[in-house]
Design an enzyme around this catalytic site. Structure first.
Site, PDB file in Angstrom:
ATOM      1  N   ASP A 100       2.719  21.499  15.884  1.00  0.00           N
ATOM      2  CA  ASP A 100       1.976  22.057  17.291  1.00  0.00           C
ATOM      3  C   ASP A 100       2.726  22.833  17.911  1.00  0.00           C
ATOM      4  O   ASP A 100       2.581  23.806  18.800  1.00  0.00           O
ATOM      5  CB  ASP A 100       1.646  20.780  18.212  1.00  0.00           C
ATOM      6  N   HIS A 142       0.635  20.642  29.204  1.00  0.00           N
ATOM      7  CA  HIS A 142       1.241  19.433  28.160  1.00  0.00           C
ATOM      8  C   HIS A 142       2.613  19.291  28.121  1.00  0.00           C
ATOM      9  O   HIS A 142       2.950  17.875  27.908  1.00  0.00           O
ATOM     10  CB  HIS A 142       0.480  19.504  26.932  1.00  0.00           C
ATOM     11  N   GLY A 150       1.426  19.774  22.456  1.00  0.00           N
ATOM     12  CA  GLY A 150       0.225  20.562  22.403  1.00  0.00           C
ATOM     13  C   GLY A 150       0.397  22.136  22.944  1.00  0.00           C
ATOM     14  O   GLY A 150      -0.249  22.606  23.625  1.00  0.00           O
ATOM     15  N   ASP A 177      -9.020  23.017  31.646  1.00  0.00           N
ATOM     16  CA  ASP A 177      -8.936  22.973  30.244  1.00  0.00           C
ATOM     17  C   ASP A 177      -9.564  21.834  29.712  1.00  0.00           C
ATOM     18  O   ASP A 177      -9.762  21.047  30.235  1.00  0.00           O
ATOM     19  CB  ASP A 177      -7.569  22.989  29.928  1.00  0.00           C
ATOM     20  N   HIS A 179      -8.573  19.982  27.382  1.00  0.00           N
ATOM     21  CA  HIS A 179      -7.737  18.923  27.260  1.00  0.00           C
ATOM     22  C   HIS A 179      -7.250  18.441  28.320  1.00  0.00           C
ATOM     23  O   HIS A 179      -6.871  19.006  29.424  1.00  0.00           O
ATOM     24  CB  HIS A 179      -6.626  19.578  26.446  1.00  0.00           C
ATOM     25  N   ASP A 266     -10.958  26.560  26.636  1.00  0.00           N
ATOM     26  CA  ASP A 266     -11.254  26.036  25.443  1.00  0.00           C
ATOM     27  C   ASP A 266     -12.398  25.112  25.449  1.00  0.00           C
ATOM     28  O   ASP A 266     -12.675  24.308  24.477  1.00  0.00           O
ATOM     29  CB  ASP A 266     -10.225  25.275  24.675  1.00  0.00           C
ATOM     30  N   TYR A 305      -9.170  28.972  21.985  1.00  0.00           N
ATOM     31  CA  TYR A 305      -9.053  29.359  20.547  1.00  0.00           C
ATOM     32  C   TYR A 305      -9.771  30.302  19.972  1.00  0.00           C
ATOM     33  O   TYR A 305      -9.564  30.711  18.615  1.00  0.00           O
ATOM     34  CB  TYR A 305      -8.461  28.088  19.986  1.00  0.00           C
TER      35      TYR A 305
HETATM   36 ZN    ZN Z   1      -6.593  22.801  26.081  1.00  0.00          ZN
END
Ligand code: ZN
Length: 361
Positions: A100, A142, A150, A177, A179, A266, A305
């Protein structure tokens, strides 16, 4: 027409320089630094980068003394060493050199410059030289004090919040985001001077596996960390229902002096790493809401992405932020399947029960 007379006085800074273009994650890695360059290209070709209060400002590398406000000296040392080819098991245990968070050429210089770009935005806002700033090369939410995670090495979002809070500002950090913005949320988990609100895909189905609705902060920070997990398949109207129910009441009660906005793209439909189904129209709606609060906004990029969809979303985000007409940059609306319509948002009631009362709502 690219000009909205109502917004004539807004000063907006796009933080970028071609220096950013020197750095790339390894070719097989999903994080593509070219997104920032593409965002700039779109805006430049449409004549939306400069003029009418808009300007482009070059980033400067973040100073080590600032980086140490969040990251440990040991971690920064290991990151720099790894970047220079001296990588060891201690670095690996801090997440540096994993699949990652790989080590690549110029890693340290890139991470420090990308973070510096966000901090330049914070500085412009504190100096009153910008009402809005956007660093498309930022949003590394992250990274932990001693942890690369991340795709993130240096947490520019947390550092910007720290710098703004140290200047006496009440900070709202909103993160859309897909995440959970774990590194930022946990940095301020026991503090009430930085409220974090993160909208993200249900942590049971996505990295980093945290950000449940009952994670609400602790001690003085209880009620100042807000997590809104969203089910797989969440589409525009469902997303905005959750947003409208949670964010405006809490933000109005909190009364921030400044807003930090992590615009990872994302959550967009067809993102290869996640499973939400929104269009970039929700980002426009959310930014419009933030603008209505009439507070300075520091916006960053983040995940995203699908390179083209992300660059278009960020270009559109800049247009809304800077008061330009975003024309053809908006996504077409997506048809919603009957299965998606079954999506329920169980988190809203939990959040209202746990958090709203703390703010007198
Ligand atoms: Zn993300």
């Amino acid at each position: 027409m690219d000009y909205n007379p109502n917004m004539a006085t807004r000063k907006a800074a796009f933080i970028y320089s071609s220096e950013m273009e020197k750095y790339r994650y390894p070719p097989e890695h999903p994080f593509n630094t070219i997104r920032a360059q593409k965002t700039r290209q779109i805006l430049n070709s449409m004549g939306l980068l400069c003029g009418h209060g808009r300007s482009e400002v070059a980033p400067i590398p973040a100073e080590r003394v600032i980086l140490k406000k969040f990251h440990s000296a040991r971690y920064l040392h290991a990151l720099k060493n790894a970047s220079e080819g001296r990588w060891d098991s201690e670095a690996f245990y801090m997440g540096i050199g994993t699949s990652d968070c790989p080590v690549f050429e110029g890693l340290y210089e890139y991470a420090v410059l990308a973070c510096g770009a966000t901090l330049v935005g914070a500085k412009l806002i504190l100096a009153g030289e910008a009402d809005a700033a956007f660093n498309p090369s930022g949003g590394y939410h992250h990274a932990g004090p001693e942890k690369a995670s991340g795709f993130c090495y240096i947490n520019d979002v947390a550092l910007a919040c720290i710098v703004l809070a140290e200047a006496g500002k009440k900070v709202l950090c909103l993160d859309v985001d897909v995440h959970h913005g774990d590194g930022v949320a946990y940095a301020f988990y026991d503090r009430s001077d930085v409220m974090t609100i993160s909208f993200h895909q249900d942590p049971r189905t996505l990295f980093p596996g945290t950000g449940f609705a009952d994670e609400i902060g602790t001690g003085a920070g209880k009620g100042y960390c807000v997590n809104v997990p969203l089910p797989i398949g969440t589409y525009d109207r469902a997303y905005m229902e959750a947003f409208e129910a949670i964010a405006p009441p809490l933000i109005s009660a909190y009364k921030p002096d400044v807003i930090v906005f992590e615009l990872g793209a994302d959550a967009l439909a067809e993102d290869p790493l996640a499973n939400l189904c929104v269009t970039n129209n929700i980002y426009a709606d959310i930014i419009e809401h933030l603008l209505s609060l009439d507070k300075p906004i520091l916006m960053t990029g983040g995940g995203g992405y699908d390179v083209d969809n992300t660059a278009r979303a960020w270009a559109m985000g800049w247009c809304v932020l800077a008061g330009a007409d975003c024309g053809g940059l908006r996504d077409k609306t997506l048809a919603v399947t009957s299965q998606q319509r079954q999506v329920v948002l169980p988190a809203i009631e939990t959040i209202k029960k746990n958090v709203f009362s703390i703010h007198g709502l």
